[in-house]
Design an enzyme around this catalytic site. Structure first.
Site, PDB file in Angstrom:
ATOM      1  N   ASP A 249       0.853  -1.179   0.000  1.00  0.00           N
ATOM      2  CA  ASP A 249       0.000   0.000   0.000  1.00  0.00           C
ATOM      3  C   ASP A 249       0.892   1.233   0.000  1.00  0.00           C
ATOM      4  O   ASP A 249       1.669   1.447   0.942  1.00  0.00           O
ATOM      5  CB  ASP A 249      -0.874  -0.057   1.255  1.00  0.00           C
ATOM      6  CG  ASP A 249      -1.805   1.119   1.416  1.00  0.00           C
ATOM      7  OD1 ASP A 249      -1.668   2.129   0.705  1.00  0.00           O
ATOM      8  OD2 ASP A 249      -2.691   1.030   2.298  1.00  0.00           O
ATOM      9  N   ILE A 250       0.791   2.050  -1.033  1.00  0.00           N
ATOM     10  CA  ILE A 250       1.652   3.230  -1.142  1.00  0.00           C
ATOM     11  C   ILE A 250       1.419   4.216   0.003  1.00  0.00           C
ATOM     12  O   ILE A 250       2.325   4.948   0.388  1.00  0.00           O
ATOM     13  CB  ILE A 250       1.487   3.906  -2.522  1.00  0.00           C
ATOM     14  CG1 ILE A 250       2.675   4.834  -2.799  1.00  0.00           C
ATOM     15  CG2 ILE A 250       0.136   4.620  -2.634  1.00  0.00           C
ATOM     16  CD1 ILE A 250       2.799   5.255  -4.238  1.00  0.00           C
TER      17      ILE A 250
ATOM     18  N   ASP B 273      -5.179   7.496  -6.364  1.00  0.00           N
ATOM     19  CA  ASP B 273      -5.635   8.835  -5.991  1.00  0.00           C
ATOM     20  C   ASP B 273      -6.626   8.773  -4.832  1.00  0.00           C
ATOM     21  O   ASP B 273      -6.489   9.492  -3.838  1.00  0.00           O
ATOM     22  CB  ASP B 273      -6.262   9.494  -7.211  1.00  0.00           C
ATOM     23  CG  ASP B 273      -6.505  10.986  -7.054  1.00  0.00           C
ATOM     24  OD1 ASP B 273      -5.806  11.630  -6.248  1.00  0.00           O
ATOM     25  OD2 ASP B 273      -7.380  11.511  -7.762  1.00  0.00           O
TER      26      ASP B 273
END
Length: 165
Positions: free
Chosen positions: A9-10, A33
């Protein structure tokens, strides 16, 4: 600069900046986003509205606070939408060069990148990976680590293989 890959997970990466694959409006959306706006909280959206009242052009980059995420900054880039006929590869490349230029302005030494345009925008994944790696390796920067964050196992394997080339 070291280019690495991790699966995950960024929004939880322990880096100076995370790169957001944003849309032109800069008001949140789906995919990366949406995850960044959700994890960062309302501060990210407020900063987007203040700093980018008219959004950003395709291929452009700009930064905001990271809000509640571990990173200090979000570097927003607007990738080309393959599915809508935006197939100029130089726009995809400019997302990476622009993000590195913004990172240098901020003094960021570690940056986490998604595979820009490779999700809902439909850029062919193999080419998106090649564009990311080649551009990150070739662009002069003060960034010490560019971490590609693969969402799934198959993307992780493909990026890892391409990094070994």
């Amino acid at each position: 600069m070291q280019v690495t890959v991790v699966q995950g997970d960024i929004t939880v990466q322990d880096v100076d900046a995370v790169v957001n694959a944003a849309n032109r409006r800069m008001r949140g959306g789906g995919g990366v986003d949406g995850a960044i706006h959700a994890a960062g909280g309302p501060e990210v959206l407020e900063d987007c509205r203040r700093r980018f009242p008219d959004g950003l052009a395709t291929g452009a980059a700009g930064w905001t606070t990271a809000g509640r995420m571990p990173a200090r900054w979000v570097i927003h880039v607007v990738g080309p939408n393959w599915n809508r006929g935006e197939r100029d590869r130089s726009l995809l490349v400019s997302c990476y060069t622009g993000a590195l230029a913004v990172a240098d302005e901020l003094g960021a030494r570690s940056v986490a990148f998604p595979l820009v345009s490779a999700g809902v925008y439909g850029w062919p994944r193999e080419d998106a990976i090649r564009a990311a790696i080649d551009t990150l390796r070739a662009t002069p920067t003060g960034v010490e680590e560019a971490r590609i964050v693969a969402y799934g196992r198959s993307a992780l394997d493909e990026v890892a293989s391409a990094l070994g080339d």
